[in-house]
Design a protein around this motif. Structure first.
Motif, PDB file in Angstrom:
ATOM      1  N   GLU A 275       0.830  -1.197   0.000  1.00 58.15           N
ATOM      2  CA  GLU A 275       0.000   0.000   0.000  1.00 58.15           C
ATOM      3  C   GLU A 275       0.871   1.256   0.000  1.00 58.15           C
ATOM      4  O   GLU A 275       2.019   1.232   0.464  1.00 58.15           O
ATOM      5  N   LEU A 276       0.300   2.350  -0.504  1.00 54.16           N
ATOM      6  CA  LEU A 276       1.021   3.631  -0.542  1.00 54.16           C
ATOM      7  C   LEU A 276       1.122   4.273   0.833  1.00 54.16           C
ATOM      8  O   LEU A 276       2.026   5.064   1.087  1.00 54.16           O
ATOM      9  N   SER A 277       0.162   3.960   1.720  1.00 61.59           N
ATOM     10  CA  SER A 277       0.171   4.570   3.049  1.00 61.59           C
ATOM     11  C   SER A 277      -0.298   3.551   4.073  1.00 61.59           C
ATOM     12  O   SER A 277      -0.744   2.446   3.724  1.00 61.59           O
ATOM     13  N   LYS A 342      10.356   1.115  -3.695  1.00 63.91           N
ATOM     14  CA  LYS A 342       9.596   2.148  -4.397  1.00 63.91           C
ATOM     15  C   LYS A 342       8.868   3.098  -3.437  1.00 63.91           C
ATOM     16  O   LYS A 342       8.029   3.886  -3.863  1.00 63.91           O
ATOM     17  N   LYS A 344       6.808   2.307  -0.997  1.00 66.17           N
ATOM     18  CA  LYS A 344       5.517   1.842  -0.509  1.00 66.17           C
ATOM     19  C   LYS A 344       5.698   1.028   0.775  1.00 66.17           C
ATOM     20  O   LYS A 344       6.812   0.872   1.265  1.00 66.17           O
TER      21      LYS A 344
END
Length: 353
Positions: A275-277, A342, A344
């Motif tokens: 996930e990005l966050s 990356k 993430k």
């Protein structure tokens, strides 16, 4: 009714206080303490004064004392200002605020403050003191706060490893060398094969005897075999003699050793999500396999809890060890969190089945 006498053995004053329910012991002790002690020793004075103020049985019914001896170190500077009481109260508030940073639920904050007050009494008197059974969010935040206090050890006991409601014992490490004997297990049996009862039926029957919820811990439901319950030792015999029915089923209660508790290891399924966050709406939607918009709706409706506390913001940040529960969906535990190349987050998600 109230006596206070000062002697001067070498480098200390001793204040011996005799209490009664009619005297504001904490207030008088703080007045005298501040008159004889400078702010250089504010930390020790603060702990002593707060402990005396909170030892009155009408203020905190966990422990009551009727005669106490406290020692205040002398300081080269003396202050006679009555405003010292306000400074002490502000200092205690600042300490608690620092220990409870990040806790949002006001009810949890107040309960944890009671635990911290008890810990200060245990530290001052060099005794081991015990809480009632605490709810999961209060238990978690209390243990996190107690870990930050020097020269104190805290032990939580609920009867078995996965227990949600536990009692905390706190005291100096040299005094708390083993788990105190502060919980008892009872087995509740009856002919439940023909008249099935639910977990709620057992819980309601126990509460119906007049025992407060904080005096007993988890109720382990066993279907046709009945249930097991963990209680404070003082009320075990009372519950045995008072609880005669669950629903319409006559029951009998017997004491059993803690090692005889028949609990099942929870079945889980682990997987990873990228996930990005670490926002709860992102992580929980991945964990429960539902859309992010659907989870936002569930949060708005009050159906999502984080560590047993209702979630009010979609952007709440998760961390390792957090428990997310969604009404009708179950529970999700946050495992190990790592960063990817990356930028993430690779999050281990443990779903309870």
């Amino acid at each position: 009714m109230f006596g206070l006498k000062f002697v001067k053995p070498q480098a200390h004053y001793k204040a011996e206080a005799y209490t009664s329910p009619l005297n504001p012991l904490g207030l008088r002790i703080m007045h005298r303490a501040m008159a004889a002690t400078s702010f250089v020793a504010a930390s020790l004075v603060r702990r002593a004064a707060v402990a005396f103020a909170l030892s009155h049985p009408l203020i905190n019914n966990r422990v009551s004392y009727h005669r106490t001896l406290v020692t205040f170190p002398l300081s080269p500077r003396l202050s006679s200002s009555g405003s010292g009481i306000c400074h002490l109260a502000q200092a205690v508030k600042r300490d608690d605020d620092d220990l409870l940073k990040g806790v949002v639920d006001k009810t949890v904050i107040e309960e944890v403050k009671h635990v911290l007050e008890m810990a200060r009494r245990a530290s001052l008197r060099r005794e081991v003191l015990h809480t009632n059974f605490l709810t999961p969010p209060v238990l978690k935040e209390s243990m996190l706060a107690l870990e930050k206090l020097a020269d104190l050890k805290a032990v939580a006991q609920g009867g078995y490893p996965q227990a949600e409601r536990c009692r905390i014992s706190v005291g100096h490490p040299e005094l708390l060398t083993s788990d105190p004997d502060i919980i008892v297990a009872l087995s509740i049996t009856g002919n439940f094969g023909f008249q099935p009862c639910s977990h709620g039926d057992f819980l309601g029957a126990i509460l119906g005897t007049g025992i407060a919820r904080e005096k007993f811990g988890d109720v382990i439901f066993q279907g046709e075999k009945g249930a097991q319950v963990i209680v404070v030792p003082d009320l075990a015999d009372y519950l045995i003699s008072s609880l005669d029915k669950v629903g319409n089923v006559p029951v009998s209660l017997t004491k059993i050793p803690l090692i005889a508790l028949d609990y099942e290891q929870p079945r889980t399924k682990s997987f990873k999500a990228i996930e990005l966050s670490l926002r709860i709406d992102a992580i929980a939607s991945a964990g429960f396999k539902i859309s992010r918009s659907k989870l936002v709706d569930l949060i708005r409706d009050g159906d999502v809890r984080l560590n047993w506390t209702p979630v009010t913001k979609n952007g709440a940040t998760l961390r390792t060890g957090d428990i997310v529960s969604v009404r009708g969906k179950g529970r999700l535990k946050i495992g190990e969190i790592n960063s990817t190349k990356k930028g993430k987050f690779a999050v281990e998600l443990i779903r309870y089945l």
